[in-house]
Design an enzyme around this catalytic site. Structure first.
Site, PDB file in Angstrom:
ATOM      1  N   LYS A 199     139.013  36.370  29.600  1.00 16.99           N
ATOM      2  CA  LYS A 199     138.064  36.279  30.712  1.00 16.99           C
ATOM      3  C   LYS A 199     138.070  37.604  31.460  1.00 16.99           C
ATOM      4  CE  LYS A 199     137.031  33.587  34.891  1.00 16.99           C
ATOM      5  NZ  LYS A 199     137.469  32.458  35.733  1.00 16.99           N
ATOM      6  N   LYS A 252     134.712  34.905  27.937  1.00 19.44           N
ATOM      7  CA  LYS A 252     133.799  34.864  29.078  1.00 19.44           C
ATOM      8  C   LYS A 252     133.737  36.252  29.707  1.00 19.44           C
ATOM      9  CE  LYS A 252     133.072  32.619  33.564  1.00 19.44           C
ATOM     10  NZ  LYS A 252     133.622  31.712  34.594  1.00 19.44           N
TER      11      LYS A 252
END
Length: 326
Positions: A199, A252
């Site tokens: 992420k 992400k």
């Protein structure tokens, strides 16, 4: 040119679908749902056209709307009625996600994934317990090991409420191992973990922070989310989560990090998820509103590119619209 080699022969309408290399189906998609404990009615999210915060009493109806499009899985995010320094409403038995999860799993057939993080629940908007004086000194950050206990309590409380899968998203070192141990000890060894394994500290999260009321009150998250410049580090992060027992590996954001999606797909055997984040959604909507792009076409092409890069699952705000088009 060798005129015997004509790729266009396979691009006519009759054969084109038969030789298509990548397919996208509604069952590949996960739809985010924002449940707001402070709301009495649905509240449109201005920066994410077509999406709303829904009160707990509307959670089931919202999920049923999603299911009607063919999308089978949802991820629940919560906006609590109160916040504090440690985000204690994140693991409260009567917390917003816990209550929504109980209702949705009881009254629908949706597959329910729950977000495991503290940023929506802390008064400072960071993803864990802060070091002393962090508000005054930008070099200070979230306490890693103290945060692990709170993430574990949150995941266990969500599993107790009926979550089919938990998804830790804080990028806390050791979070997958701590949560796996906590779930197993509490009798939830069958509940899988979808880790936000890579992420990034991205500029594409802005609309989500409006939607979930989770923007940091000061500073940023660069000390615990990944540097957008780094790819090798992503493989290290993912490998650590695999070793700790992650069942699904999330990257992400998605579109600016398709190389990472591809790298994770080639390196690891676990299913790969990608989060087509709020900023990616909002920018396509903005361009379509200007008449510069066809929204349905670019949404579908974007999701196909994520799938082609190697994602098995896609968490996207386009889920319902694309499912209808499919």
């Amino acid at each position: 040119m060798n005129l015997r080699d004509r790729p266009r022969r396979l691009r006519t309408d009759g054969i084109r679908p038969l030789v298509s290399e990548t397919s996208l189906d509604a069952s590949d998609l996960i739809a985010p749902v924002f449940v707001d404990a402070t709301a009495d009615e649905r509240v449109p999210i201005e920066t994410m056209p077509g999406h709303e915060r829904v009160p707990v009493d509307e959670a089931v109806a919202r999920v049923e709307e999603i299911r009607e499009t063919g999308v089978e899985a949802v991820m629940l995010f919560g906006i609590p009625e109160a916040k504090d320094e440690v985000g204690s409403r994140a693991w409260a038995r009567d917390g917003v996600v816990q209550e929504a999860t109980r209702r949705v799993t009881r009254e629908t057939d949706a597959y329910v994934i729950t977000d495991v993080c503290l940023c929506e629940y802390t008064s400072h908007g960071h993803c864990g317990v802060l070091e002393d004086d962090a508000a005054e000194d930008p070099r200070l950050t979230v306490k890693n090991d103290e945060t692990l206990e709170l993430l574990t309590k949150t995941a266990v409380s969500q599993a107790e409420a009926g979550a089919d899968m938990v998804a830790p998203s804080s990028m806390t070192d050791g979070m997958v191992g701590a949560i796996r141990e906590g779930l197993d000890e509490a009798g939830y060894s069958d509940v899988p973990i979808m880790s936000y394994a890579a992420k990034y500290e991205s500029a594409f999260y802005g609309p989500f922070r409006d939607a979930a009321d989770g923007a940091p009150a000061f500073g940023n998250r660069r000390h615990y989310q990944m540097d957008p410049a780094n790819a090798r580090e992503a493989m290290r992060e993912v490998r650590l989560d695999v070793e700790q027992g992650a069942d699904v590996l999330m990257v992400k954001p998605a579109l600016p990090y398709l190389d990472i999606v591809r790298g994770v797909r080639e390196e690891f055997d676990q299913p790969v998820a990608a989060y087509n984040v709020s900023g990616e959604y909002a920018m396509l909507h903005a361009a379509a509103d200007k008449g510069w792009l066809n929204l349905e076409e670019v949404a579908l092409e974007s999701l196909l590119s994520i799938k082609r890069a190697g994602a098995d699952l896609i968490l996207t705000y386009f889920a319902e619209d694309v499912a209808d088009a499919l």
